[in-house]
Enzyme design. Structure first.
Site, mmCIF file in Angstrom:
data_model
loop_
_atom_site.group_PDB
_atom_site.id
_atom_site.type_symbol
_atom_site.label_atom_id
_atom_site.label_comp_id
_atom_site.label_asym_id
_atom_site.label_seq_id
_atom_site.Cartn_x
_atom_site.Cartn_y
_atom_site.Cartn_z
ATOM 1 C CG ASP A 110 -5.449 9.194 6.220
ATOM 2 O OD1 ASP A 110 -4.773 9.786 7.066
ATOM 3 O OD2 ASP A 110 -6.443 9.703 5.669
ATOM 4 C CD GLU A 166 -2.853 1.347 0.278
ATOM 5 O OE1 GLU A 166 -2.406 1.476 -0.869
ATOM 6 O OE2 GLU A 166 -4.062 1.481 0.544
ATOM 7 C CB THR A 197 -8.448 1.539 2.408
ATOM 8 O OG1 THR A 197 -8.972 2.856 2.257
ATOM 9 C CG2 THR A 197 -8.377 0.853 1.068
ATOM 10 C CG ASP A 206 -4.429 10.925 -6.120
ATOM 11 O OD1 ASP A 206 -4.361 10.004 -5.272
ATOM 12 O OD2 ASP A 206 -5.501 11.467 -6.450
ATOM 13 N N GLY A 248 -7.152 3.954 8.077
ATOM 14 C CA GLY A 248 -7.078 2.503 8.230
ATOM 15 C C GLY A 248 -8.319 1.803 7.694
ATOM 16 C CE LYS A 287 -1.845 11.045 5.705
ATOM 17 N NZ LYS A 287 -2.682 12.150 5.187
#
Ligand code: IMP
Ligand code: MG
Length: 171
Positions: free
Chosen positions: A94, A90, A98, A150, A96, A122
């Site tokens: 962030d 991955e 996903t 992105d 978590g 993070k």
């Protein structure tokens, strides 16, 4: 935030560690599109164990920097992972959400083993617990781009990790 040379050096270290942890085995990499493409390439080139790869696409973010909270499976794997030693690659963890969804989903498919490697973490932003086996860098709560990451689909091709400064927007 993280210069190209530092990212490359860290990926080399991770590749060494992963190669030694999986010595004598075959590793099945799962690249999470699109953000992990760059990291997966750089990492996999440096692995010394035999590697196979598959790709999956999930979406939890809209076009901006705010999460929708809903995880959607956009593209599933092409191959079965049953009895394989699977390493999910991955770009960033962030909230978590996903990865917590994904790891549960993959576990049900009965891989021989299942681990997770992320370039960036993070931890301050975590709302769902996820066990991460390999971490490139822990970073503070800032919205970053580059190395696959992105902002509204742009800046993925930057060879370093940069911070986006958003005028008048606070997450
Ligand atoms: P999570 O489900 O909140 O952990 O979000 C993970 C996904 O959100 C990542 O795979 C990224 O696509 C996106 N994301 C989270 N933080 C950032 C960031 O700082 N920059 C770019 N994308 C991010
Ligand atoms: Mg992503």
């Amino acid at each position: 935030m993280i210069p190209e040379a530092d990212v490359d050096a860290r990926i080399r270290q991770l590749a060494e560690k992963i190669s030694s942890d999986y010595a004598g085995k075959e590793l099945h990499l799962i690249c999470i599109l699109k953000g992990s493409v760059f990291f997966t390439c750089e990492l996999s080139k440096r692995l010394t164990v035999p590697v196979t790869m598959d790709f999956m696409s999930l979406s939890s973010y809209g076009d901006g920097t705010k999460t929708s909270g809903v995880v959607r499976l956009v593209k599933d794997l092409d191959e079965s992972i049953e009895n394989k030693d699977v390493l999910v690659i991955e770009d960033i963890i962030d909230s978590g959400r996903t990865l917590s969804y994904l790891m549960k989903n993959l576990k049900q498919r009965r891989p021989a083993s299942l681990r997770l490697c992320t370039l960036l973490d993070k931890p301050e932003r975590r709302v769902k617990k996820v066990k991460v086996d390999y971490i490139g860098f822990e970073i503070p709560d800032e919205f970053v781009v580059g190395y696959g990451l992105d902002y509204a689909q742009k800046y993925r091709n930057l060879p370093y990790i940069g911070v986006v400064e958003l005028e008048g927007e606070k997450d």
